[in-house]
Design a protein around this motif. Structure first.
Motif, PDB file in Angstrom:
ATOM      1  N   LEU A  59      32.606  44.408  48.920  1.00 44.77           N
ATOM      2  CA  LEU A  59      32.474  43.595  47.705  1.00 44.77           C
ATOM      3  C   LEU A  59      33.224  44.254  46.552  1.00 44.77           C
ATOM      4  O   LEU A  59      33.982  43.587  45.828  1.00 44.77           O
ATOM      5  N   MET A  60      33.037  45.555  46.384  1.00 44.98           N
ATOM      6  CA  MET A  60      33.715  46.283  45.304  1.00 44.98           C
ATOM      7  C   MET A  60      35.231  46.194  45.462  1.00 44.98           C
ATOM      8  O   MET A  60      35.950  45.985  44.485  1.00 44.98           O
ATOM      9  N   LEU A  61      35.714  46.355  46.664  1.00 39.90           N
ATOM     10  CA  LEU A  61      37.160  46.269  46.906  1.00 39.90           C
ATOM     11  C   LEU A  61      37.693  44.881  46.569  1.00 39.90           C
ATOM     12  O   LEU A  61      38.786  44.751  46.008  1.00 39.90           O
ATOM     13  N   GLU A  62      36.915  43.857  46.884  1.00 42.15           N
ATOM     14  CA  GLU A  62      37.318  42.485  46.553  1.00 42.15           C
ATOM     15  C   GLU A  62      37.312  42.265  45.044  1.00 42.15           C
ATOM     16  O   GLU A  62      38.255  41.694  44.493  1.00 42.15           O
ATOM     17  N   TRP A  63      36.257  42.710  44.359  1.00 40.41           N
ATOM     18  CA  TRP A  63      36.198  42.571  42.896  1.00 40.41           C
ATOM     19  C   TRP A  63      37.409  43.239  42.267  1.00 40.41           C
ATOM     20  O   TRP A  63      38.036  42.689  41.373  1.00 40.41           O
ATOM     21  N   TYR A  64      37.697  44.447  42.742  1.00 36.24           N
ATOM     22  CA  TYR A  64      38.802  45.232  42.187  1.00 36.24           C
ATOM     23  C   TYR A  64      40.130  44.505  42.385  1.00 36.24           C
ATOM     24  O   TYR A  64      40.901  44.354  41.442  1.00 36.24           O
ATOM     25  N   LYS A  65      40.381  44.054  43.594  1.00 40.25           N
ATOM     26  CA  LYS A  65      41.656  43.385  43.890  1.00 40.25           C
ATOM     27  C   LYS A  65      41.826  42.134  43.028  1.00 40.25           C
ATOM     28  O   LYS A  65      42.871  41.934  42.399  1.00 40.25           O
ATOM     29  N   ILE A  66      40.824  41.308  42.991  1.00 40.41           N
ATOM     30  CA  ILE A  66      40.890  40.064  42.217  1.00 40.41           C
ATOM     31  C   ILE A  66      40.957  40.370  40.724  1.00 40.41           C
ATOM     32  O   ILE A  66      41.784  39.804  40.000  1.00 40.41           O
ATOM     33  N   GLY A  67      40.092  41.258  40.271  1.00 37.90           N
ATOM     34  CA  GLY A  67      40.042  41.600  38.846  1.00 37.90           C
ATOM     35  C   GLY A  67      41.321  42.229  38.332  1.00 37.90           C
ATOM     36  O   GLY A  67      41.796  41.900  37.242  1.00 37.90           O
ATOM     37  N   MET A  68      41.903  43.117  39.105  1.00 30.86           N
ATOM     38  CA  MET A  68      43.121  43.790  38.665  1.00 30.86           C
ATOM     39  C   MET A  68      44.329  42.855  38.714  1.00 30.86           C
ATOM     40  O   MET A  68      45.360  43.154  38.126  1.00 30.86           O
ATOM     41  N   ASN A  69      44.173  41.726  39.394  1.00 32.49           N
ATOM     42  CA  ASN A  69      45.218  40.695  39.380  1.00 32.49           C
ATOM     43  C   ASN A  69      45.017  39.714  38.233  1.00 32.49           C
ATOM     44  O   ASN A  69      45.661  38.673  38.181  1.00 32.49           O
ATOM     45  N   GLY A  70      44.096  40.039  37.340  1.00 33.50           N
ATOM     46  CA  GLY A  70      43.882  39.219  36.154  1.00 33.50           C
ATOM     47  C   GLY A  70      42.949  38.039  36.350  1.00 33.50           C
ATOM     48  O   GLY A  70      42.812  37.200  35.461  1.00 33.50           O
ATOM     49  N   GLU A  71      42.322  37.950  37.483  1.00 34.52           N
ATOM     50  CA  GLU A  71      41.396  36.853  37.753  1.00 34.52           C
ATOM     51  C   GLU A  71      39.958  37.346  37.659  1.00 34.52           C
ATOM     52  O   GLU A  71      39.701  38.545  37.653  1.00 34.52           O
TER      53      GLU A  71
END
Length: 166
Positions: A59-71
């Motif tokens: 979950l953390m890895l997904e949040w990070y990937k999406i969040g760091m892409n500006g979403e």
């Protein structure tokens, strides 16, 4: 151990708590590693606890990937809110109930390493400055990483130790 306040403390606390947890798991004889916990706990054995940690790493890895892409990521997960964590955790337990213990150990080791790569690539400021990233809201990236590593590992160690005493 106090809550990490720096990148150095986060790396050390996370790794030390993970090593302590896995040392505890590995110290049990094979039979005890598969022993059921007393009734009344959601996670019924060591495998459940390790699978829980691994799924939260994902979950953390997904949040990070999406969040760091500006979403804006779904937090904690699509279809869940922070108020429905018990339901999410039951879902995680159910989805992983047939996972072999050795696979759970390998998965949590691998996902722990991926989380540590995130920690290591950021500066102290990037980790601990509140509101630095839109997706983390009013908190810091480090706060999410602490919750998914050192604090979570401490919880896991304590539940395993308490459940398998005697």
């Amino acid at each position: 151990m106090p809550r990490p306040q720096s990148k150095y403390e986060l790396i050390n606390s996370s790794q030390n708590n993970f090593d302590k947890l896995m040392g505890e798991v590995n110290a049990y004889p094979e039979k005890k590693r598969h022993q059921a916990f007393p009734s009344g706990t959601l996670n019924r054995n060591i495998r459940d606890v390790l699978a829980h940690l691994h799924q939260w790493h994902l979950l953390m890895l997904e949040w990070y990937k999406i969040g760091m892409n500006g979403e804006k990521p779904y937090m904690p997960a699509k279809g869940h809110t922070w108020k429905t964590l018990p339901e999410l955790n039951r879902k995680i337990q159910e989805e992983n109930r047939n996972l072999p213990l050795e696979e759970a150990i390998q998965l949590v080791n691998d996902s722990h390493k991926k989380i540590h790569k995130i920690i290591e690539k950021h500066t102290h400021e990037e980790l601990f400055e509140k509101r630095r990233y839109k997706w983390t809201g009013t908190t810091s990236l480090g706060a999410y990483l602490i919750s998914n590593t050192s604090s979570h590992y401490d919880w896991a160690f304590k539940i395993i130790k308490k459940s398998l005493k005697n």
